[in-house]
Scaffold this active site. Structure first.
Site, PDB file in Angstrom:
ATOM      1  N   GLU A  13      45.443  86.926  78.270  1.00 39.47           N
ATOM      2  CA  GLU A  13      46.490  85.900  78.248  1.00 39.47           C
ATOM      3  C   GLU A  13      46.578  85.221  79.618  1.00 39.47           C
ATOM      4  OE1 GLU A  13      49.753  88.072  75.259  1.00 39.47           O
ATOM      5  OE2 GLU A  13      49.767  88.537  77.371  1.00 39.47           O
ATOM      6  N   ASP A 199      50.912  85.085  65.612  1.00 36.22           N
ATOM      7  CA  ASP A 199      50.889  85.616  64.241  1.00 36.22           C
ATOM      8  C   ASP A 199      52.289  85.542  63.653  1.00 36.22           C
ATOM      9  OD1 ASP A 199      50.826  87.927  66.425  1.00 36.22           O
ATOM     10  OD2 ASP A 199      52.170  88.542  64.824  1.00 36.22           O
TER      11      ASP A 199
HETATM   12  N1  ADE Z   1      52.349  89.889  70.403  1.00 40.62           N
HETATM   13  C1  ADE Z   1      51.756  88.989  69.603  1.00 40.62           C
HETATM   14  N2  ADE Z   1      52.075  89.197  68.321  1.00 40.62           N
HETATM   15  C2  ADE Z   1      52.900  90.272  68.286  1.00 40.62           C
HETATM   16  C3  ADE Z   1      53.563  90.976  67.263  1.00 40.62           C
HETATM   17  N3  ADE Z   1      53.437  90.620  65.989  1.00 40.62           N
HETATM   18  N4  ADE Z   1      54.319  92.028  67.607  1.00 40.62           N
HETATM   19  C4  ADE Z   1      54.452  92.402  68.887  1.00 40.62           C
HETATM   20  N5  ADE Z   1      53.844  91.782  69.896  1.00 40.62           N
HETATM   21  C5  ADE Z   1      53.077  90.711  69.607  1.00 40.62           C
END
Ligand code: ADE
Length: 235
Positions: A13, A199
């Site tokens: 990142e 996500d």
């Molecule tokens: N970082 C990126 N996506 C995530 C998720 N679904 N849960 C926790 N940290 C994250």
């Protein structure tokens, strides 16, 4: 402008941002025992969680995040922490892949300490308002939304997490923001979170699949967004 501390958990990142901001590695911030890395730039320090010595993967999660930011704040003279990173987003609260949000609240969803007649349950949720003028200015200047970033130590989620995430009215889900909000509150330092959605927590794909698919794009989005955030904070 007081010095900025930019915290990012994962090397993937942070990498595009380290080159975009032309930062140089430094070894003076953390003692040898801590795995964290730091990079210096003009009036700012960027810190990442480094790698776990046993597995070789990034030290993600609430414990490394709190330890790293607390150590940096105890040794340096920082006026603002900018916590950047990826998150899961909630479709039901308007998020989609690539959306950016600037949290106005941090809370946990996986610390269940129910002992009737005590305040341990509230302590576990650990809600902290992150309402400071800098976060408000970044949000309004760049046109991003606020809301709760809910944190826990798992990438996936179980139904008890879902119940608490709903109670938190979560817009984003990550693995560090709530712990950093607590550290910043202890040190009385302003916190600005910048979270990019990789996500969808209430979507139908497994989080890890969407996360891996979109990590590169999110890192590039951070590379574009963070310099704009820094510009706003300089005002
Ligand atoms: N970082 C990126 N996506 C995530 C998720 N679904 N849960 C926790 N940290 C994250």
């Amino acid at each position: 402008m007081s010095k900025l501390l930019i915290s990012i958990a994962m090397e993937a990142e942070a990498a595009p941002l380290i080159s975009a901001l032309n930062l140089s590695p430094s070894t003076s911030l953390f003692p040898k025992a801590l795995p964290f890395l730091s990079y210096e730039g003009e009036n700012l320090t960027l810190i990442t969680s480094g790698k776990d010595s046993v597995t070789g993967v990034d030290n993600v999660g609430t414990v490394p995040a709190a330890l790293m930011v607390s150590h940096a704040l105890s040794t340096g003279d920082y006026g603002t922490v900018v916590n950047c990173g990826t998150c899961g987003g909630f479709i039901k609260r308007g998020m989609s892949i690539g959306s950016v949000m600037i949290p106005s609240v941090g809370a946990f969803h996986d610390r269940r300490i129910v002992i009737p007649g005590t305040k341990f349950e509230e302590y576990g949720v650990g809600k902290r308002e992150v309402t400071n003028a800098k976060a408000d200015l970044v949000r309004s200047s760049l046109g991003y939304v606020g809301g709760c970033c809910t944190s826990g130590d798992s990438l996936d989620h179980v139904s008890t997490d879902d119940t608490q995430m709903d109670a938190n009215e979560a817009v984003a889900k990550d693995m560090e923001f709530a712990s950093i909000a607590q550290v910043c509150s202890l040190y009385d330092v302003d916190l600005v979170g910048v979270k990019v959605v990789t996500d969808l927590v209430d979507g139908d794909k497994p989080s890890f699949e969407e996360f891996m698919e979109n990590l590169g794009t999110a890192a590039k989005a951070l590379q574009e967004t963070i310099p704009r955030v820094i510009e706003v904070l300089k005002k």
